[in-house]
Design an enzyme around this catalytic site. Structure first.
Site, PDB file in Angstrom:
ATOM      1  N   LYS A  23      -3.836   6.326 -13.335  1.00  0.00           N
ATOM      2  CA  LYS A  23      -3.864   5.092 -12.457  1.00  0.00           C
ATOM      3  C   LYS A  23      -4.874   4.253 -11.818  1.00  0.00           C
ATOM      4  CE  LYS A  23      -0.394   4.397  -9.909  1.00  0.00           C
ATOM      5  NZ  LYS A  23      -0.677   3.388  -8.793  1.00  0.00           N
ATOM      6  N   ASN A  24      -5.133   5.696 -10.866  1.00  0.00           N
ATOM      7  CA  ASN A  24      -5.953   5.220  -9.604  1.00  0.00           C
ATOM      8  C   ASN A  24      -7.278   5.273 -10.093  1.00  0.00           C
ATOM      9  OD1 ASN A  24      -3.096   4.200  -8.893  1.00  0.00           O
ATOM     10  ND2 ASN A  24      -3.749   6.332  -7.340  1.00  0.00           N
ATOM     11  N   CYS A 119       4.233  -1.852   1.672  1.00  0.00           N
ATOM     12  CA  CYS A 119       4.851  -1.929   0.671  1.00  0.00           C
ATOM     13  C   CYS A 119       5.989  -0.407   1.245  1.00  0.00           C
ATOM     14  CB  CYS A 119       4.625  -1.772  -0.378  1.00  0.00           C
ATOM     15  SG  CYS A 119       3.588   0.539  -1.011  1.00  0.00           S
ATOM     16  N   ARG A 124       0.109  -0.232   5.537  1.00  0.00           N
ATOM     17  CA  ARG A 124      -0.658  -0.390   4.112  1.00  0.00           C
ATOM     18  C   ARG A 124      -2.496  -1.713   4.728  1.00  0.00           C
ATOM     19  NH1 ARG A 124       0.276   1.422  -0.757  1.00  0.00           N
ATOM     20  NH2 ARG A 124      -0.988   1.693  -1.058  1.00  0.00           N
ATOM     21  N   ASP A 307       0.541  11.848  -3.011  1.00  0.00           N
ATOM     22  CA  ASP A 307       1.199  11.072  -4.307  1.00  0.00           C
ATOM     23  C   ASP A 307       1.577  12.256  -4.714  1.00  0.00           C
ATOM     24  OD1 ASP A 307      -1.546   8.841  -5.339  1.00  0.00           O
ATOM     25  OD2 ASP A 307       0.190   9.106  -3.889  1.00  0.00           O
ATOM     26  N   ARG A 399       5.549   1.616 -13.966  1.00  0.00           N
ATOM     27  CA  ARG A 399       4.150   0.972 -13.330  1.00  0.00           C
ATOM     28  C   ARG A 399       3.796   2.938 -12.569  1.00  0.00           C
ATOM     29  NH1 ARG A 399       4.463   0.286  -6.916  1.00  0.00           N
ATOM     30  NH2 ARG A 399       2.265   1.012  -7.374  1.00  0.00           N
TER      31      ARG A 399
HETATM   32  C1  EPZ Z   1      -4.136   4.895  -3.069  1.00  0.00           C
HETATM   33  O1  EPZ Z   1      -4.050   3.463  -1.825  1.00  0.00           O
HETATM   34  C2  EPZ Z   1      -3.255   5.333  -4.018  1.00  0.00           C
HETATM   35  N1  EPZ Z   1      -3.890   3.832  -5.058  1.00  0.00           N
HETATM   36  C3  EPZ Z   1      -2.644   5.737  -3.403  1.00  0.00           C
HETATM   37  O2  EPZ Z   1      -1.471   5.898  -4.875  1.00  0.00           O
HETATM   38  C4  EPZ Z   1      -2.554   7.576  -2.574  1.00  0.00           C
HETATM   39  O3  EPZ Z   1      -1.263   7.131  -1.998  1.00  0.00           O
HETATM   40  C5  EPZ Z   1      -3.632   6.765  -1.831  1.00  0.00           C
HETATM   41  O4  EPZ Z   1      -4.532   6.243  -2.040  1.00  0.00           O
HETATM   42  C6  EPZ Z   1      -3.957   8.090  -0.888  1.00  0.00           C
HETATM   43  O5  EPZ Z   1      -4.660   9.006  -1.404  1.00  0.00           O
HETATM   44  C7  EPZ Z   1      -4.917   3.215  -5.386  1.00  0.00           C
HETATM   45  O6  EPZ Z   1      -5.504   4.137  -5.829  1.00  0.00           O
HETATM   46  C8  EPZ Z   1      -4.247   2.112  -6.385  1.00  0.00           C
HETATM   47  P1  EPZ Z   1      -6.078   4.705   1.999  1.00  0.00           P
HETATM   48  P2  EPZ Z   1      -5.121   3.669  -0.686  1.00  0.00           P
HETATM   49  O7  EPZ Z   1      -6.499   3.388   2.189  1.00  0.00           O
HETATM   50  O8  EPZ Z   1      -6.321   3.440  -1.198  1.00  0.00           O
HETATM   51  C9  EPZ Z   1      -4.288   4.069   5.945  1.00  0.00           C
HETATM   52  C10 EPZ Z   1       0.018   5.719  -6.144  1.00  0.00           C
HETATM   53  O9  EPZ Z   1       1.009   5.904  -5.622  1.00  0.00           O
HETATM   54  N2  EPZ Z   1      -6.092   3.050   6.139  1.00  0.00           N
HETATM   55  O10 EPZ Z   1      -6.478   5.943   1.433  1.00  0.00           O
HETATM   56  O11 EPZ Z   1      -3.945   1.822  -0.146  1.00  0.00           O
HETATM   57  C11 EPZ Z   1      -3.280   3.569   5.375  1.00  0.00           C
HETATM   58  O12 EPZ Z   1      -2.618   2.811   6.350  1.00  0.00           O
HETATM   59  C12 EPZ Z   1      -0.241   5.206  -4.340  1.00  0.00           C
HETATM   60  O13 EPZ Z   1      -0.875   6.323  -7.509  1.00  0.00           O
HETATM   61  C13 EPZ Z   1      -5.815   1.868   7.327  1.00  0.00           C
HETATM   62  O14 EPZ Z   1      -5.728   2.513   8.504  1.00  0.00           O
HETATM   63  O15 EPZ Z   1      -4.575   4.395   0.485  1.00  0.00           O
HETATM   64  C14 EPZ Z   1      -2.496   5.407   5.019  1.00  0.00           C
HETATM   65  O16 EPZ Z   1      -2.352   5.386   5.640  1.00  0.00           O
HETATM   66  C15 EPZ Z   1       0.342   5.242  -3.250  1.00  0.00           C
HETATM   67  N3  EPZ Z   1      -6.959   1.166   7.111  1.00  0.00           N
HETATM   68  C16 EPZ Z   1      -3.871   5.586   5.167  1.00  0.00           C
HETATM   69  O17 EPZ Z   1      -5.293   4.919   5.548  1.00  0.00           O
HETATM   70  C17 EPZ Z   1      -7.260   0.545   6.436  1.00  0.00           C
HETATM   71  O18 EPZ Z   1      -8.208  -0.123   5.659  1.00  0.00           O
HETATM   72  C18 EPZ Z   1      -4.611   6.182   3.188  1.00  0.00           C
HETATM   73  O19 EPZ Z   1      -4.573   4.816   2.715  1.00  0.00           O
HETATM   74  C19 EPZ Z   1      -6.755   1.268   4.782  1.00  0.00           C
HETATM   75  C20 EPZ Z   1      -6.110   2.176   5.289  1.00  0.00           C
END
Ligand code: EPZ
Length: 416
Positions: A23-24, A119, A124, A307, A399
């Site tokens: 998916k990702n 969410c 996020r 995840d 999803r």
């Molecule tokens: C991706 O989300 C995945 N989604 C998530 O999978 C996954 O849990 C996550 O990466 C971590 O591996 C998709 O790829 C569509 P992050 P993403 O930016 O990109 C903080 C699932 O179940 N952060 O790595 O949103 C954020 O708050 C989903 O398949 C900032 O602070 O994750 C979080 O605490 C859930 N500032 C941490 O980084 C930013 O600008 C990780 O977020 C961006 C992120």
């Protein structure tokens, strides 16, 4: 009632299950497809709800999509016809819609993307995404829940990510892929889905090196030309089915996997006493005599994936002894706890730490899915629980898990 899952627990799962495309990886590659002239054909894309929403967004912004008879998805793009804004109605349904930011800025020099709805697993934020866009020359502002960005003089730059954010790394890669000059991302995310995005873009003429390490270098390309690409298998779906064998006392062969992507999950599962063998055809998982307590810290790849945290919590609830789970990636990813407690689990949460006291067996109950992976964890608990479990809001689970009911039923589960 349509999105309620009824599961009668107690059947040990046996047989083989084929993992679908990731998916990702699929979602970000679908966003990146608008940067390339011509017809992108994606193989191994899972037919899950998030992909269907992404297709609606692509159609809405001017791409033409079609599912082919061989189950591949065609995305026809004339970059000059692509709108540079995504509509709120659709993008609020899907966090990954924020990935159009980098694709639109790289392709068209401007983007209006709705702020992703927070969410259930955390706020996020987008600060690291915007830091990257600004470094490459974009002016950005946030108004009325939208991110407005435009770049008049794009130029390659060096970006240091305070946290190796997956989405921020992906957005910066996409924008830099068509930004003149050399860009470098330091402390980049190393997830396999990042490598898949880079391989896809490079197959279209981009020049990206170092994906999968914490320093990624991107030389901007003038033009990208669409082509055919196969998405990697979904390591989180694979891990979920691996746990389904361990939690029900069964034996399952999980096919169509890339073992290196699963090493953190395999290691932890073996520590709980499950027997896990890498075979040519896939990963064979047999449950051990009983489920041992283990301590887990979620970390960016190649650490233990956030995840898979909820799914492991369900497994450890069925074991014996105390397990400590520390969630280091998201600030609020323990929604599953209250639902598992309704099934008899004994879990205490203190901030980012959950202490799980294994209770041996869970009991069926009415529970509700709060997010995709928590939903998957409830399915795992229900498969092993005594009696029947009713999972509401199961739409969250559909999803991210293709043909979930069919796959579980083929393994002997009693699911409706
Ligand atoms: C991706 O989300 C995945 N989604 C998530 O999978 C996954 O849990 C996550 O990466 C971590 O591996 C998709 O790829 C569509 P992050 P993403 O930016 O990109 C903080 C699932 O179940 N952060 O790595 O949103 C954020 O708050 C989903 O398949 C900032 O602070 O994750 C979080 O605490 C859930 N500032 C941490 O980084 C930013 O600008 C990780 O977020 C961006 C992120």
């Amino acid at each position: 009632m349509k999105d309620t899952l009824l599961i009668k627990g107690g059947n040990p799962l046996r047989g083989k299950v084929r993992v679908s495309g990731a998916k990702n990886a699929g979602l970000v590659i679908m966003a990146a497809s608008i940067m390339a002239e011509g017809e992108t054909i994606l193989d191994n894309l899972p037919r899950i709800r998030d992909v269907e929403v992404m297709i609606q967004i692509l159609n809405e912004i001017g791409a033409e999509t079609k599912w082919n008879d061989d189950q591949s998805l065609s995305i026809m793009v004339d970059p000059s016809q692509i709108k540079t804004s995504t509509c709120y109605e659709l993008s609020k349904q899907l966090r990954a819609s924020n990935l159009f930011l980098g694709a639109m800025l790289g392709g068209r020099g401007e983007a209006i993307v709705s702020m992703p709805g927070g969410c259930d697993i955390g706020s996020r934020p987008m600060d690291l995404h915007l830091k990257g866009m600004q470094a490459l020359g974009a002016k950005t502002k946030i108004e009325h829940g939208y991110i407005y960005a435009r770049v008049d003089k794009p130029s390659g730059a060096r970006v240091y990510l305070d946290f190796p954010s997956v989405g921020a790394t992906e957005n910066i890669i996409m924008m830099a892929a068509k930004t003149p000059g050399l860009s470098t991302i330091e402390n980049a995310a190393k997830e396999p889905e990042i490598v898949d995005l880079a391989n896809y873009l490079n197959s279209m003429g981009a020049r990206i090196r170092g994906a999968g390490t914490d320093v990624i270098k991107i030389e901007g390309a003038q033009k990208l030309t669409a082509g055919r690409y196969a998405i990697i298998p979904d390591r989180i779906e694979a891990g979920t089915y691996m746990i389904s064998a361990a939690i029900t006392g069964g034996e399952v062969l999980v096919e169509n996997v890339i073992p290196t992507h699963l090493h953190p999950i395999i290691a932890k599962l073996q520590e709980t006493g499950a027997i896990v063998e890498e075979q040519d055809a896939g990963i064979l998982v047999k449950s051990g005599p009983y489920i041992q307590p283990v301590d887990i810290k979620t970390l960016p790849y190649p650490g233990f994936p956030t995840d898979m945290q909820s799914q492991m919590m369900a497994l450890l609830s069925m074991g014996r002894g105390s397990s400590i789970i520390v969630e280091n990636v998201f600030e609020n990813r323990f929604q599953i706890v209250d639902e598992l407690k309704r099934m008899g689990a004994n879990i205490k949460v203190e901030g980012h730490t959950a202490v799980v006291e294994g209770v041996g067996r869970l009991c069926g109950a009415r529970v509700k899915a709060t997010d995709l992976r928590a939903g998957a964890a409830l399915v795992l608990g229900a498969l092993a629980a005594i009696g029947e479990t009713e999972i509401e809001n199961a739409i969250h689970i559909f999803r991210g898990y293709e043909n979930l009911c069919e796959k579980l039923i083929s393994l002997g589960a009693d699911v409706r």
